[in-house]
Write an enzyme that holds these catalytic residues in place. Structure first.
Site, PDB file in Angstrom:
ATOM      1  N   LYS A  98      -2.277  -1.466  -3.723  1.00  0.00           N
ATOM      2  CA  LYS A  98      -3.128  -0.286  -3.631  1.00  0.00           C
ATOM      3  C   LYS A  98      -2.281   0.968  -3.652  1.00  0.00           C
ATOM      4  O   LYS A  98      -1.272   0.995  -2.941  1.00  0.00           O
ATOM      5  CB  LYS A  98      -3.898  -0.361  -2.308  1.00  0.00           C
TER       6      LYS A  98
ATOM      7  N   GLU B 194       7.323  -6.606   1.026  1.00  0.00           N
ATOM      8  CA  GLU B 194       6.095  -6.450   1.816  1.00  0.00           C
ATOM      9  C   GLU B 194       5.185  -7.675   1.655  1.00  0.00           C
ATOM     10  O   GLU B 194       4.613  -8.171   2.625  1.00  0.00           O
ATOM     11  CB  GLU B 194       5.341  -5.185   1.395  1.00  0.00           C
TER      12      GLU B 194
ATOM     13  N   SER C 195     -10.357   5.917  -4.235  1.00  0.00           N
ATOM     14  CA  SER C 195     -11.274   7.052  -4.362  1.00  0.00           C
ATOM     15  C   SER C 195     -10.854   8.058  -5.425  1.00  0.00           C
ATOM     16  O   SER C 195     -11.692   8.531  -6.206  1.00  0.00           O
ATOM     17  CB  SER C 195     -11.408   7.749  -3.007  1.00  0.00           C
TER      18      SER C 195
ATOM     19  N   ARG D  12     -10.664  10.785   2.250  1.00  0.00           N
ATOM     20  CA  ARG D  12     -10.600  11.583   3.488  1.00  0.00           C
ATOM     21  C   ARG D  12     -11.956  12.226   3.748  1.00  0.00           C
ATOM     22  O   ARG D  12     -12.415  12.299   4.878  1.00  0.00           O
ATOM     23  CB  ARG D  12      -9.493  12.650   3.398  1.00  0.00           C
TER      24      ARG D  12
ATOM     25  N   LYS E 192       0.854  -1.187   0.000  1.00  0.00           N
ATOM     26  CA  LYS E 192       0.000   0.000   0.000  1.00  0.00           C
ATOM     27  C   LYS E 192       0.889   1.236   0.000  1.00  0.00           C
ATOM     28  O   LYS E 192       1.709   1.414   0.898  1.00  0.00           O
ATOM     29  CB  LYS E 192      -0.912  -0.008   1.231  1.00  0.00           C
TER      30      LYS E 192
ATOM     31  N   ARG F  52       1.079  10.045   5.581  1.00  0.00           N
ATOM     32  CA  ARG F  52       1.285   8.701   6.123  1.00  0.00           C
ATOM     33  C   ARG F  52       2.611   8.098   5.667  1.00  0.00           C
ATOM     34  O   ARG F  52       2.757   6.895   5.593  1.00  0.00           O
ATOM     35  CB  ARG F  52       0.159   7.782   5.650  1.00  0.00           C
TER      36      ARG F  52
ATOM     37  N   TYR G 191     -15.398   1.254  -6.495  1.00  0.00           N
ATOM     38  CA  TYR G 191     -16.669   1.878  -6.104  1.00  0.00           C
ATOM     39  C   TYR G 191     -17.751   1.680  -7.160  1.00  0.00           C
ATOM     40  O   TYR G 191     -18.911   1.939  -6.909  1.00  0.00           O
ATOM     41  CB  TYR G 191     -16.437   3.373  -5.795  1.00  0.00           C
TER      42      TYR G 191
HETATM   43  C1  PBG Z   1      -7.029   3.340   5.632  1.00  0.00           C
HETATM   44  C2  PBG Z   1      -7.541   3.321   4.245  1.00  0.00           C
HETATM   45  C3  PBG Z   1      -7.462   4.341   3.297  1.00  0.00           C
HETATM   46  C4  PBG Z   1      -8.119   3.858   2.167  1.00  0.00           C
HETATM   47  C5  PBG Z   1      -8.582   2.605   2.449  1.00  0.00           C
HETATM   48  N1  PBG Z   1      -8.190   2.258   3.729  1.00  0.00           N
HETATM   49  C6  PBG Z   1      -6.940   5.709   3.403  1.00  0.00           C
HETATM   50  C7  PBG Z   1      -5.495   5.946   3.573  1.00  0.00           C
HETATM   51  O1  PBG Z   1      -4.693   5.030   3.755  1.00  0.00           O
HETATM   52  O2  PBG Z   1      -5.110   7.119   3.546  1.00  0.00           O
HETATM   53  C8  PBG Z   1      -8.276   4.636   0.905  1.00  0.00           C
HETATM   54  C9  PBG Z   1      -9.272   4.095  -0.047  1.00  0.00           C
HETATM   55  C10 PBG Z   1      -9.608   5.047  -1.125  1.00  0.00           C
HETATM   56  O3  PBG Z   1      -8.970   6.117  -1.286  1.00  0.00           O
HETATM   57  O4  PBG Z   1     -10.556   4.748  -1.863  1.00  0.00           O
HETATM   58  N2  PBG Z   1      -8.024   2.874   6.548  1.00  0.00           N
END
Ligand code: PBG
Length: 326
Positions: free
Chosen positions: A249, A234, A275, A207, A197, A218, A314
């Site tokens: 991801k 990983e 997203s 967010r 990730k 992060r 989505y």
């Molecule tokens: C963390 C998490 C995130 C997403 C899924 N799980 C946000 C992040 O790591 O900042 C993002 C998913 C998306 O953007 O559609 N719980």
């Protein structure tokens, strides 16, 4: 052979021929629908930056899950938006907390007809918005976070989740969660590890979706976009620790990583079309700049072709509907 010879164009002459010779196909069962449930609302709340996606009430979430079953979608990944947050994200452990309750409600609605997944991460539950708890210097404390992840995992398994999706990128999280599950009798609860990730600007709309309080980034725990080989490390670590499935991801800017992981992974591989990827296509389509359905289909097929066995998107239900009619 004499030229011109009309290979390979002759395999493209009509839709039936193209369908017969297609190397990859999408199926509804490949798709996983991410869904948000928000505490304390009486109507679904639209997410502005993700047109068509909402923060669900219990009722609308149950309807969305039932619709996913009807359309043959493979799974649903649940994210909770709690009414109250604190530094340690304690609402994530409450059996009646928003996410655990949603898992229970969806399980009661659809039983085993849909694979129900829960997000095991603290960012939706902490008042600072980080995926873990902070030490005195504001650094995300890996091992203190693991302890909470273990408890969170058990709470979600107790609620009826078939699959847990640890997305916090803490080192050792799969081992700790597997052990917590074994010790609590959840031997058949599956772990879908968010193995590779990346820290990504494309999480922006998420967010808003979870009303995240995050200031900063992060990058001390999520991967650096500059790194490719590290994704293999990983994945190897997560497999060693007991991951049943692994994820890459985001998806579209990381298709090379997805292909690498698909080539080496002995377990099913997922990719998360996040997203921001959704928002970009929706925004361009809303402006009339691209064909929406064509772009959605092509983007998800590209993720599949790169090596994903399953895709979190989505558009899962809408796309499943298109696939059923075609
Ligand atoms: C963390 C998490 C995130 C997403 C899924 N799980 C946000 C992040 O790591 O900042 C993002 C998913 C998306 O953007 O559609 N719980």
């Amino acid at each position: 052979m004499s030229f011109p010879n009309h290979r390979p164009r002759r395999l493209r002459t009509n839709p039936a021929m193209r369908r017969l010779t297609a190397e990859y196909r999408l199926a509804p069962a490949d798709l996983i629908l991410p869904a948000f449930i928000r505490e304390g609302i009486s109507e679904p709340v639209p997410i502005t930056s993700m047109p068509g996606v909402v923060q669900h009430t219990t009722e609308s979430l149950k309807r969305a899950a039932a619709e996913a079953v009807r359309l043959g979608v493979g799974g649903i990944m649940l994210f909770g938006v709690p009414a109250v947050r604190d530094a340690r994200g304690t609402a994530s452990l409450d059996p009646d907390g928003v996410l655990n309750k949603a898992i229970r409600d969806v399980r009661a609605e659809v039983g085993d007809d849909l694979v129900i997944m829960g997000d095991v991460c603290l960012d939706e539950f902490t008042d600072h918005g980080h995926c873990g708890v902070l030490d005195a210097d504001g650094y995300v404390d890996n091992d203190a976070t693991l302890e909470i992840y273990g408890q969170m995992a058990v709470a979600q398994a107790d609620a009826g989740a078939h699959v847990l999706g640890p997305s916090g990128m803490m080192d050792g999280q799969i081992a700790v969660i597997r052990q917590a599950l074994e010790e609590s009798g959840h031997k058949n609860t599956v772990i879908l590890a968010y193995a590779a990730k990346y820290a990504s600007a494309f999480y922006g709309p998420f967010r808003e979706a979870v009303d995240s309080q995050l200031k900063g980034d992060r990058r001390t725990y999520q991967m650096d976009a500059a790194n490719r080989r590290e994704a293999i490390l990983e994945v190897e670590l997560d497999l060693e620790e007991g991951a049943d499935m692994v994820m890459v991801k985001p998806a579209m800017s990381y298709l090379d990583i997805l292909a690498d992981v698909a080539a080496m992974s002995p377990v099913p591989v997922s990719a998360y079309q996040i997203s921001g990827e959704y928002a970009m296509i929706e925004a361009a389509a809303a402006n009339g700049w691209i064909d929406r359905r064509g772009a959605v289909m092509e983007s998800v097929l590209g993720i599949k072709r790169a090596g994903a066995d399953t895709v979190l998107t989505y558009w899962a239900s809408e796309l499943a509907g298109w696939l059923k009619e075609s």
